[in-house]
Every structure is written in structure tokens, then in C-alpha cells.
Design an enzyme around this catalytic site. Sequence first.
Site, short mmCIF file in Angstrom:
data_model
loop_
_atom_site.label_atom_id
_atom_site.label_comp_id
_atom_site.label_asym_id
_atom_site.label_seq_id
_atom_site.Cartn_x
_atom_site.Cartn_y
_atom_site.Cartn_z
N LYS A 49 -7.59 14.66 6.67
CA LYS A 49 -7.30 13.51 7.52
C LYS A 49 -5.97 12.89 7.14
O LYS A 49 -5.81 12.38 6.03
CB LYS A 49 -8.38 12.44 7.38
CG LYS A 49 -8.18 11.33 8.42
CD LYS A 49 -9.00 10.08 8.13
CE LYS A 49 -8.24 9.06 7.34
NZ LYS A 49 -7.08 8.48 8.02
N GLU B 166 -4.61 10.72 -6.50
CA GLU B 166 -3.18 10.41 -6.67
C GLU B 166 -3.00 9.00 -6.13
O GLU B 166 -2.97 8.81 -4.91
CB GLU B 166 -2.33 11.40 -5.89
CG GLU B 166 -2.45 12.85 -6.34
CD GLU B 166 -1.67 13.15 -7.60
OE1 GLU B 166 -0.97 12.26 -8.12
OE2 GLU B 166 -1.78 14.29 -8.08
N CYS C 79 5.09 6.11 -4.14
CA CYS C 79 4.14 5.77 -5.20
C CYS C 79 4.83 5.71 -6.56
O CYS C 79 4.48 4.91 -7.41
CB CYS C 79 3.01 6.79 -5.23
SG CYS C 79 3.62 8.48 -5.21
N GLU D 45 1.90 -3.48 -7.04
CA GLU D 45 2.65 -2.51 -6.23
C GLU D 45 2.98 -3.14 -4.87
O GLU D 45 2.08 -3.56 -4.15
CB GLU D 45 1.81 -1.24 -6.03
CG GLU D 45 2.59 -0.15 -5.30
CD GLU D 45 1.76 1.10 -5.04
OE1 GLU D 45 0.59 0.98 -4.63
OE2 GLU D 45 2.30 2.21 -5.24
P1 NAP Z 1 -4.59 3.81 1.62
O1 NAP Z 1 -4.72 2.61 2.44
O2 NAP Z 1 -5.37 3.92 0.36
O3 NAP Z 1 -4.91 5.05 2.56
C1 NAP Z 1 -4.79 6.39 2.17
C2 NAP Z 1 -5.65 7.25 3.05
O4 NAP Z 1 -7.02 6.91 2.84
C3 NAP Z 1 -5.41 7.05 4.53
O5 NAP Z 1 -5.56 8.28 5.21
C4 NAP Z 1 -6.52 6.08 4.89
O6 NAP Z 1 -6.82 6.09 6.25
C5 NAP Z 1 -7.65 6.59 4.06
N1 NAP Z 1 -8.70 5.62 3.79
C6 NAP Z 1 -8.68 4.27 3.89
N2 NAP Z 1 -9.86 3.73 3.53
C7 NAP Z 1 -10.67 4.77 3.17
C8 NAP Z 1 -12.00 4.88 2.66
N3 NAP Z 1 -12.77 3.80 2.46
N4 NAP Z 1 -12.50 6.11 2.38
C9 NAP Z 1 -11.74 7.21 2.56
N5 NAP Z 1 -10.47 7.17 3.03
C10 NAP Z 1 -9.93 5.97 3.32
O7 NAP Z 1 -3.10 4.07 1.17
P2 NAP Z 1 -1.81 4.05 2.10
O8 NAP Z 1 -1.50 2.64 2.41
O9 NAP Z 1 -1.97 5.01 3.23
O10 NAP Z 1 -0.74 4.68 1.12
C11 NAP Z 1 -0.07 3.94 0.18
C12 NAP Z 1 -0.67 4.13 -1.20
O11 NAP Z 1 -0.67 5.51 -1.54
C13 NAP Z 1 0.16 3.47 -2.27
O12 NAP Z 1 -0.68 2.78 -3.15
C14 NAP Z 1 0.84 4.62 -2.98
O13 NAP Z 1 1.20 4.36 -4.28
C15 NAP Z 1 -0.17 5.69 -2.86
N6 NAP Z 1 0.44 7.03 -2.99
C16 NAP Z 1 0.22 7.74 -4.15
C17 NAP Z 1 0.81 8.98 -4.33
C18 NAP Z 1 0.59 9.77 -5.58
O14 NAP Z 1 0.88 10.95 -5.58
N7 NAP Z 1 0.09 9.17 -6.65
C19 NAP Z 1 1.62 9.51 -3.33
C20 NAP Z 1 1.82 8.77 -2.17
C21 NAP Z 1 1.22 7.53 -2.01
P3 NAP Z 1 -6.03 5.10 7.26
O15 NAP Z 1 -4.59 5.17 6.93
O16 NAP Z 1 -6.32 5.68 8.57
O17 NAP Z 1 -6.62 3.76 6.98
#
Ligand code: NAP
Length: 489
Positions: free
Chosen positions: A194, A268, A302, A399
Site C-alpha cells: 500500500k 523504518e 527521515c 521530527e
Molecule cells: P505515516 O503517517 O506513519 O504513514 C506511513 C504509511 O502508513 C502510509 O501508507 C499510511 O497510510 C500508513 N498508515 C497510517 N496509519 C496506519 C495504521 N494504523 N496501520 C497501518 N498503516 C497505516 O508516515 P508518513 O507521514 O506517510 O511518512 C513520514 C514518516 O515516515 C516520517 O516520520 C519519516 O521519518 C518516516 N520515514 C522513515 C523512513 C526510514 O527509512 N526510516 C523513510 C521514509 C520516511 P496513509 O498515508 O494513507 O495514511
Amino acid sequence: MTKKKEIAIDLNSNWEFEPAPESTAHIKLKKKYDLFIGGKFVKPKSGKYFKTINPTTEEVLAEVAEAGQEDIDLAVKSARKAHKEWSKLSGKERGKYIFRIARLMQERAREFAVIEALDGGKPIREARDIDIPLASAHFFYYAGWADKLEYAFPNRKPKSLGVVAQITPWNFPMLMVAWKIAPALAAGNTVVLKPAETTPLTALKLAELFKDAGLPDGVVNIVTGYGKTGAMMVEHPDVNKVAFTGSTGVGKIIMKAIAGTTKKSTMELGGKAANIIFEDAPIDQAVEGIVNGIFFNQGHVCCAGSRLFIQESVYDLVMRKLKDRMQNLVVGDPLDKNTDVGAINSKKQLDVIDKYIKSGIAEGCEMYQPEGELPKKGYWCKPTLFTNVAQSNKIASEEIFGPVLAIQTFRTVAEVIAKANNTPYGLSAGIWSDKGSKVFNMTSKMKAGVVWANTYNKFDPTSPFGGYKESGHGREGGVQGLEPYLKFE
Ligand code: NAP
Ligand code: MG
């Protein structure tokens, strides 16, 4: 007669600057995207669709299916069925498919790059030079491992896990998808993936490419939706592993959901990296590294170098050069090849960033932003820095995930090590110094999964990436990225 200039895709060279902006005339987006299940695009049983917009113009790009429980059941079923055959294929055969995907992505890099810029707001230069070539490089790299698993894990009899649920964020949509799918397939698993709700279009384009590559039906299923859809995938009883990239908050929810089950996981998560400038650093290079560390991809990174530590003796010099450099950053249309800082990915994320900027001001930090107007339409944030920052300030401890830098100073090595490690995160760090012994000492003391020295935000499929502490567990990239997709006898 003038000859039309061809653009060659070469992984090793930078793209030439050409008259802006990039044309979108050749990009064919569908009005409506269905779910990719069992090798076909199928209408969602939920009957629901949502809109994905272009954050630069606020215009709707397409409608995308919202997968509900029945759809997730079908996707997992299809992946399970496909796993029977896929896991029996020889590694060499699996590798052939993955190589084919890599090559097709390379051939269509331009189209992927433009869609990435349209759907997510990132500068076309970054999408073309970094995101898409690296995504394709990940498929090439893991294709090479598919028939060498016994060699990678000698005497351990590696076997695939089964069906893997993969959930990706919006900051590097295509690249994160590649980090997930390529090792999973090489290890013999099948996938339900997804993408994030604000940037689903390149993953759906990839589904078209899978068909063209002849990938057997059901080996990769792509379902779109909001967080609710992700949660259904995580909770599905027939999923063997959850591979998640996203926020630490959602990572914790997922870990709770799978606690007590046999599901494996890799997480991650977020970061708040220290980028450390010593007085003996090559200062001009370091200033470029600071800019790249925090303003690359609008700071939606990230591992962004969002906490800058400057040694006191060079503070004035670094600040003067940094402010000058920020004044020259071009903020605007992501399709313009001169753009350095594109659009903020969504209104929601812009509100988060604005809230942090206000909190920085309220907590008494001093803000600097370069002069210049922002476009009227769309979601924008100027490159921003804060000085007079304390460790306890929100902008220094949480963050932000935007182009906002919190700057502190230090005098001694011991002081900066203590400050840099004073965070619940542990994803990455940067060290700038001309002295090798200092660099080696610092890299061993940083509690971070990735430490860059005299560079920043460099990625390569051969090197593992991942975090400590609240930045997650498991690694992606390198041979270490294969292991979490395998079980051993
Ligand atoms: P997010 O809100 O946690 O969402 C990530 C993914 O999870 C999206 O596809 C989201 O869907 C889905 N999701 C949301 N709630 C969920 C739940 N309860 N159960 C399962 N899946 C769920 O993060 P984001 O705002 O998209 O991305 C930013 C974050 O990603 C930052 O904190 C960043 O640091 C982190 N990141 C980490 C890495 C790494 O390699 N460590 C790399 C890139 C980004 P929807 O978007 O459709 O809500
Ligand atoms: Mg979008």
C-alpha cells in the site's frame, strides 16, 4: 534543420539543465485508478475512491480506489496463491523477472520522474537524478541476489516467509516501494503493498510495468487507501510479515497490533539527525552538506540533518555562508529544472510544519528565512532556520519533516556527542571534519544506523539503511536487507 535533443538516462551523470519547465504532454494519467490484484486492475469491492492532488496547483490528478476489508482479503488470497509457484521458481528465474523490472523502469525513468513530481511536489531534478535511478538500481541489485541466497547465508538453508504486507510513506514514493518489493521478491515472497494516500500514482504506474514485465499474476498486488487500509493489511491473519516505513507513532500502533502473533516485522521510522560541523571541516563543502541535509526533498526526509551543531569558533563564518546559500535556493514549480525546493507534499503536512515554526518563535528561538515571494497557489514553505535554540525546544527534539533547521553550538567533542545522542531517535548523523581520527571516533560514538562523513544523504542499494531506538528495527538495502525476508531452518 534542427534535430530534437534526446535525453539519455545515465545513472552516473547528472542531467543537463534545459529550458524549464518539464513538459507533461506525454504523461498519460488515467482519470480513475483501480486496485491491482491478481495481475489485473479491479474495481474496489468497497465501491469507494479518493482523490490524489498535485500539491503545486491543488488540482485533482486522479481518483484512486480505496481498498476495504473484502479487497484486502482478495489481495492477500491472490498473493498466497501466487506464492505457491513463485517460491518454487529457481532463484535464477526470479532474478530474470526482477532484472526485467529494473530495465523497464530505467527505460521509463522520465515518465516515473514526472509523475513523482506531479503527485508529490518534489523537484524534477531530484526525482530524475536520485529517486528513479536509485529505485531501478535497487531492483538490479536484488535481482543479482535472487540466485545467491545460499551463498549470502551459508549453511542456513534460507526460505521465503510467504505473504508480505508492505506499507510505504509519501516522501520517496517510488524509492520506498523499490526498497520493499525488490528484496521481498528476490527472497521468494509475494507482496501486498500500500502506497501512501497522497502519492499513489507511481506505485500504480509500477503495476502497469509489472504487467509489461510478465511478472506472474498475484506476485505483487498494489492496494490503495488511507491508514485504515494499512491497518487491515497489518491485522490480516494470513500475512507472514509486515514491512513498514513511516512515522514512529504509526510504527508503534503496528507493533501493538502484531504483538503475540507469529508475524515478522521491519520498521523504518522517523529521525532527528545531528549534522555536526567541526572547526577543521572543509567549510564550503560543509555548507553544501547542511543545505542538502535539510532542504533536499523539502526536508521530507527521515534521515534529514535537521539538528545542526556548529563548533563555536566557526559559527559566524558558517552562518554567514549558510544564509548566503539559502538566499540562492530556488523555491517553486517542481517541474522547473532549476528548482531546489518544491512544494510541501500536502496541506496537512504544511500545517504541521507551520505549527512547528510558530512553536520555535514562541519558545524564543530566532528565525531566518530568505527573502522572496512564494507561489500563491499550492503548499509552500520557505527554507527556514532557527538559532538561539535549546535542546529542550520542540523544534530541536521533535521530527518536523519539513525544510526547518534547528541550530545549536558546541565547544568540545564530548559535549557534541552528548547533545547529538540526546534524542529518542537513532536513524542517521553527519560529521564534517578534515581529521580522519576525529571522524572515526565520532562515527563510533553516534547512536545512529547510518553515519555520513563529509557528505550527507548519500544512498546506495549495497549499503544497509535503518535505525536504532525509536527509529525502528531491521535493515533495508545490502545483504542485510534480504535477511528480514527469509526464515532459516
Ligand atoms: P505515516 O503517517 O506513519 O504513514 C506511513 C504509511 O502508513 C502510509 O501508507 C499510511 O497510510 C500508513 N498508515 C497510517 N496509519 C496506519 C495504521 N494504523 N496501520 C497501518 N498503516 C497505516 O508516515 P508518513 O507521514 O506517510 O511518512 C513520514 C514518516 O515516515 C516520517 O516520520 C519519516 O521519518 C518516516 N520515514 C522513515 C523512513 C526510514 O527509512 N526510516 C523513510 C521514509 C520516511 P496513509 O498515508 O494513507 O495514511
Ligand atoms: Mg498527490
